[in-house]
Design a protein around this motif. Structure first.
Motif, PDB file in Angstrom:
ATOM      1  N   VAL A 130      25.147  51.302  37.693  1.00 20.08           N
ATOM      2  CA  VAL A 130      26.383  52.618  38.243  1.00 20.08           C
ATOM      3  C   VAL A 130      26.817  54.215  38.735  1.00 20.08           C
ATOM      4  CG1 VAL A 130      28.880  52.605  39.315  1.00 20.08           C
ATOM      5  CG2 VAL A 130      27.468  50.010  38.602  1.00 20.08           C
ATOM      6  N   ALA A 131      26.809  54.452  37.316  1.00 23.07           N
ATOM      7  CA  ALA A 131      26.701  55.708  36.516  1.00 23.07           C
ATOM      8  C   ALA A 131      25.083  56.828  37.870  1.00 23.07           C
ATOM      9  CB  ALA A 131      26.733  56.392  35.756  1.00 23.07           C
ATOM     10  N   ARG A 132      24.282  55.537  38.312  1.00 20.28           N
ATOM     11  CA  ARG A 132      23.123  56.769  38.339  1.00 20.28           C
ATOM     12  C   ARG A 132      23.053  56.634  40.379  1.00 20.28           C
ATOM     13  NH1 ARG A 132      17.147  56.414  36.181  1.00 20.28           N
ATOM     14  NH2 ARG A 132      16.347  57.465  37.161  1.00 20.28           N
ATOM     15  N   LEU A 133      23.615  55.554  40.911  1.00 20.84           N
ATOM     16  CA  LEU A 133      23.755  55.538  41.903  1.00 20.84           C
ATOM     17  C   LEU A 133      24.546  55.731  42.739  1.00 20.84           C
ATOM     18  CD1 LEU A 133      22.036  52.328  41.818  1.00 20.84           C
ATOM     19  CD2 LEU A 133      20.396  54.312  42.295  1.00 20.84           C
ATOM     20  N   LEU A 134      25.805  55.379  41.984  1.00 20.12           N
ATOM     21  CA  LEU A 134      27.327  55.141  42.576  1.00 20.12           C
ATOM     22  C   LEU A 134      27.956  57.040  42.024  1.00 20.12           C
ATOM     23  CD1 LEU A 134      28.201  51.995  42.855  1.00 20.12           C
ATOM     24  CD2 LEU A 134      27.493  53.056  44.658  1.00 20.12           C
ATOM     25  N   CYS A 135      27.484  58.027  40.967  1.00 20.96           N
ATOM     26  CA  CYS A 135      28.253  59.169  40.757  1.00 20.96           C
ATOM     27  C   CYS A 135      27.234  60.020  41.233  1.00 20.96           C
ATOM     28  CB  CYS A 135      28.737  59.467  39.199  1.00 20.96           C
ATOM     29  SG  CYS A 135      29.269  57.367  38.990  1.00 20.96           S
ATOM     30  N   SER A 136      27.731  61.503  41.257  1.00 22.02           N
ATOM     31  CA  SER A 136      26.953  62.375  42.071  1.00 22.02           C
ATOM     32  C   SER A 136      27.008  62.874  40.466  1.00 22.02           C
ATOM     33  CB  SER A 136      28.249  63.987  42.028  1.00 22.02           C
ATOM     34  OG  SER A 136      29.127  63.524  41.036  1.00 22.02           O
ATOM     35  N   ALA A 137      26.080  63.943  40.166  1.00 19.09           N
ATOM     36  CA  ALA A 137      24.593  64.197  39.078  1.00 19.09           C
ATOM     37  C   ALA A 137      25.695  64.715  38.530  1.00 19.09           C
ATOM     38  CB  ALA A 137      23.915  65.475  39.618  1.00 19.09           C
ATOM     39  N   ASN A 138      26.991  65.759  38.306  1.00 24.67           N
ATOM     40  CA  ASN A 138      27.669  65.950  37.635  1.00 24.67           C
ATOM     41  C   ASN A 138      28.353  65.308  36.858  1.00 24.67           C
ATOM     42  OD1 ASN A 138      26.434  68.633  37.806  1.00 24.67           O
ATOM     43  ND2 ASN A 138      28.296  69.208  39.798  1.00 24.67           N
ATOM     44  N   ILE A 139      29.239  64.266  37.864  1.00 24.04           N
ATOM     45  CA  ILE A 139      29.594  63.119  37.243  1.00 24.04           C
ATOM     46  C   ILE A 139      29.050  61.765  36.196  1.00 24.04           C
ATOM     47  CG2 ILE A 139      31.077  60.826  37.353  1.00 24.04           C
ATOM     48  CD1 ILE A 139      32.184  62.356  40.165  1.00 24.04           C
ATOM     49  N   ALA A 140      27.689  61.616  36.371  1.00 21.63           N
ATOM     50  CA  ALA A 140      27.227  60.901  35.857  1.00 21.63           C
ATOM     51  C   ALA A 140      26.385  62.017  34.104  1.00 21.63           C
ATOM     52  CB  ALA A 140      26.061  61.328  36.286  1.00 21.63           C
ATOM     53  N   ALA A 141      26.279  63.291  34.228  1.00 22.93           N
ATOM     54  CA  ALA A 141      26.007  63.830  33.449  1.00 22.93           C
ATOM     55  C   ALA A 141      27.306  63.586  32.675  1.00 22.93           C
ATOM     56  CB  ALA A 141      25.863  65.501  33.670  1.00 22.93           C
ATOM     57  N   SER A 142      28.416  64.623  33.128  1.00 18.10           N
ATOM     58  CA  SER A 142      29.580  63.973  32.427  1.00 18.10           C
ATOM     59  C   SER A 142      29.766  62.424  31.792  1.00 18.10           C
ATOM     60  CB  SER A 142      31.051  64.344  33.210  1.00 18.10           C
ATOM     61  OG  SER A 142      30.509  65.616  33.424  1.00 18.10           O
ATOM     62  N   LEU A 143      29.516  61.689  32.318  1.00 13.92           N
ATOM     63  CA  LEU A 143      29.675  60.483  31.597  1.00 13.92           C
ATOM     64  C   LEU A 143      28.545  60.322  30.645  1.00 13.92           C
ATOM     65  CD1 LEU A 143      30.260  57.986  34.895  1.00 13.92           C
ATOM     66  CD2 LEU A 143      31.849  58.148  32.939  1.00 13.92           C
ATOM     67  N   ASN A 144      27.936  60.677  30.161  1.00 16.06           N
ATOM     68  CA  ASN A 144      26.654  60.565  29.384  1.00 16.06           C
ATOM     69  C   ASN A 144      26.840  61.290  28.547  1.00 16.06           C
ATOM     70  OD1 ASN A 144      23.923  59.588  28.282  1.00 16.06           O
ATOM     71  ND2 ASN A 144      22.770  61.649  28.916  1.00 16.06           N
ATOM     72  N   GLU A 145      27.356  62.722  28.410  1.00  9.66           N
ATOM     73  CA  GLU A 145      27.372  63.486  27.611  1.00  9.66           C
ATOM     74  C   GLU A 145      28.711  63.097  27.029  1.00  9.66           C
ATOM     75  OE1 GLU A 145      28.015  67.859  26.568  1.00  9.66           O
ATOM     76  OE2 GLU A 145      27.542  67.697  28.881  1.00  9.66           O
ATOM     77  N   CYS A 146      30.261  62.562  27.512  1.00  7.43           N
ATOM     78  CA  CYS A 146      31.223  62.367  26.680  1.00  7.43           C
ATOM     79  C   CYS A 146      31.061  60.536  26.388  1.00  7.43           C
ATOM     80  CB  CYS A 146      32.117  62.745  27.934  1.00  7.43           C
ATOM     81  SG  CYS A 146      32.027  64.639  28.045  1.00  7.43           S
ATOM     82  N   LEU A 147      30.808  60.112  26.938  1.00 13.21           N
ATOM     83  CA  LEU A 147      30.660  58.976  26.516  1.00 13.21           C
ATOM     84  C   LEU A 147      29.509  57.878  26.135  1.00 13.21           C
ATOM     85  CD1 LEU A 147      32.424  55.932  27.041  1.00 13.21           C
ATOM     86  CD2 LEU A 147      32.218  55.957  29.261  1.00 13.21           C
ATOM     87  N   PHE A 148      28.605  57.034  26.954  1.00  6.20           N
ATOM     88  CA  PHE A 148      27.298  57.289  26.962  1.00  6.20           C
ATOM     89  C   PHE A 148      26.677  57.759  24.938  1.00  6.20           C
ATOM     90  CE2 PHE A 148      27.132  56.048  30.941  1.00  6.20           C
ATOM     91  CZ  PHE A 148      27.933  55.323  31.315  1.00  6.20           C
ATOM     92  N   SER A 149      26.700  58.705  25.121  1.00 11.13           N
ATOM     93  CA  SER A 149      25.504  59.485  23.977  1.00 11.13           C
ATOM     94  C   SER A 149      26.926  59.307  23.105  1.00 11.13           C
ATOM     95  CB  SER A 149      25.424  61.078  24.405  1.00 11.13           C
ATOM     96  OG  SER A 149      24.285  61.562  23.099  1.00 11.13           O
ATOM     97  N   PRO A 150      27.527  59.863  23.388  1.00 12.85           N
ATOM     98  CA  PRO A 150      28.600  59.693  21.616  1.00 12.85           C
ATOM     99  C   PRO A 150      29.007  57.879  21.225  1.00 12.85           C
ATOM    100  CG  PRO A 150      29.664  60.733  23.319  1.00 12.85           C
ATOM    101  CD  PRO A 150      28.585  60.941  23.762  1.00 12.85           C
ATOM    102  N   LEU A 151      28.414  57.199  22.316  1.00 14.62           N
ATOM    103  CA  LEU A 151      28.912  56.030  21.290  1.00 14.62           C
ATOM    104  C   LEU A 151      27.594  55.611  20.472  1.00 14.62           C
ATOM    105  CD1 LEU A 151      30.476  53.942  24.494  1.00 14.62           C
ATOM    106  CD2 LEU A 151      31.622  54.093  22.591  1.00 14.62           C
ATOM    107  N   TYR A 152      26.279  56.193  20.952  1.00 15.58           N
ATOM    108  CA  TYR A 152      25.278  55.465  20.042  1.00 15.58           C
ATOM    109  C   TYR A 152      25.156  56.341  18.992  1.00 15.58           C
ATOM    110  CZ  TYR A 152      20.031  54.816  19.295  1.00 15.58           C
ATOM    111  OH  TYR A 152      19.017  54.500  19.276  1.00 15.58           O
TER     112      TYR A 152
END
Length: 362
Positions: free
Chosen positions: A118-140
């Motif tokens: 969903v983040a890859r197909l529906l979000c802009s590159a900046n929003i997707a990068a922010s989601l990865n940096e602030c949410l997905f990557s920290p959880l892991y």
């Protein structure tokens, strides 16, 4: 439940107060919740239990109370009590679902893939990068950091406690020799299976560099001899092994401290109790951290789906498939050894063993 209700009835004798019993079912457990309004009820008693001859000769209400208190104390881990705002609440654990973590991990894996797509197909590159940096990557990352933090003391105190439990060091030597020998055999078999699978099926090739490209890498490499590895078992200082998280050195210190603890006579008892308490403490802390595994899986899968291209995902999928095949082959080896050496039926072993490695693999 019966003992709890009797306690409540005794505490509220003469008062007409309703007692509510509710069955609470979640994916993890089934509980009974008993609530009653009124003054605080003390469910934890210090009643001393008489010997068996006294129980038989003087059986009466006091003996029933002793037996009831003993049952409550023996099941203290399954009972939680709380008193707030004039209401007594008792939660009684009826059963636990051993496969709950497996279900949650599988659901987190699927939801992580969906979130990444969903983040890859529906979000802009900046929003997707922010989601990865602030949410997905920290959880892991936070989960891996927490596991790395807790593993060293848990392994150390668990090994020390186990070795202290051996009063006879010769028995420890025989048991340790068998375990070490079996470990070497299964490790060699596992290495052979991995090399054979890699040579035959070559997992990950679509997204990885070819052999000539890898050989063209001129970065310096470090070569360690067998003597260097053996010398590296002994740490330069006690704290360095823990701060560097070198598990081999930590295990060496644990064996050394455990053996020494069995040879200091009367001074060993308080140390054994302390080591057992610390082992239980860090084991429990590890269990608490492990409950956040689904969140880490969600973050890892979302990050992978968001950042990797099609070739990378294909390479990873092939690696996962070959890894599963290697695990199945190695499991067959374990079952064969269990039947041939241990003379045990492998079927009960499989039923109890499979959920743990499946959850760990995810």
């Amino acid at each position: 439940l019966e003992e709890t209700l009797v306690k409540i009835a005794e505490a509220t004798a003469g008062a007409e107060v309703p007692i509510f019993v509710v069955i609470r079912r979640t994916i993890h457990r089934v509980e009974l919740r008993v609530t009653v309004a009124g003054p605080e009820i003390n469910f934890a008693t210090d009643t001393l239990l008489a010997d068996s001859e006294t129980l038989l000769s003087e059986y009466g209400p006091e003996t029933e109370n002793m037996i009831r208190d003993l049952i409550l104390r023996n099941n203290a881990e399954r009972i939680r009590t709380r008193y707030a705002k004039g209401v007594n609440r008792v939660d009684i654990l009826v059963s636990q679902n051993d496969k709950a973590m497996l279900y949650e991990t599988t659901a987190a894996l699927i939801l992580g893939i969906i979130a990444g797509l969903v983040a890859r197909l529906l979000c802009s590159a900046n929003i997707a990068a922010s989601l990865n940096e602030c949410l997905f990557s920290p959880l892991y990352s936070l989960f891996l950091t927490a596991i790395a933090m807790i593993m060293v003391p848990m392994v150390f105190f668990s090994l020390v406690t186990s070795i202290c439990g051996f009063g006879d060091l010769s028995a420890l030597g025989r048991t340790g020799g068998k375990v070490f020998g079996m470990y070497l055999i299964t490790t060699l078999i596992g290495v052979f299976v991995a090399i054979a699978m890699n040579a035959l099926l070559m997992p990950g090739r679509p997204g990885m560099m070819t052999l000539p490209e890898a050989m063209g890498n001129n970065e310096p490499t470090i070569h360690l001899s067998l003597m260097d590895k053996l010398l590296g078992i002994v740490p330069e200082n006690f704290v360095g092994a823990f701060s560097g998280a070198d598990m081999i050195q930590v295990m060496f210190l644990a064996v050394l401290i455990g053996i020494a603890c069995t040879q200091i006579g009367k001074f060993s008892l308080p140390l054994k109790n302390a080591f057992e308490s610390l082992s239980a403490l860090f084991t429990r802390a590890t269990s608490i951290i492990a409950q956040f595994l689904p969140y880490a899986i969600f973050g890892a899968m979302a990050q992978m789906t968001l950042t990797m291209d099609v070739h990378g995902i294909g390479a990873l999928a092939s690696w996962v498939g070959i890894s599963l095949l290697c695990i199945v082959v190695q499991l067959m080896v374990y079952l064969l050894l269990l039947w041939a050496v241990g003379r045990l039926n492998p079927i009960p072993f499989i039923r109890k063993f499979v959920p743990a490695p499946v959850t760990a693999f995810f």
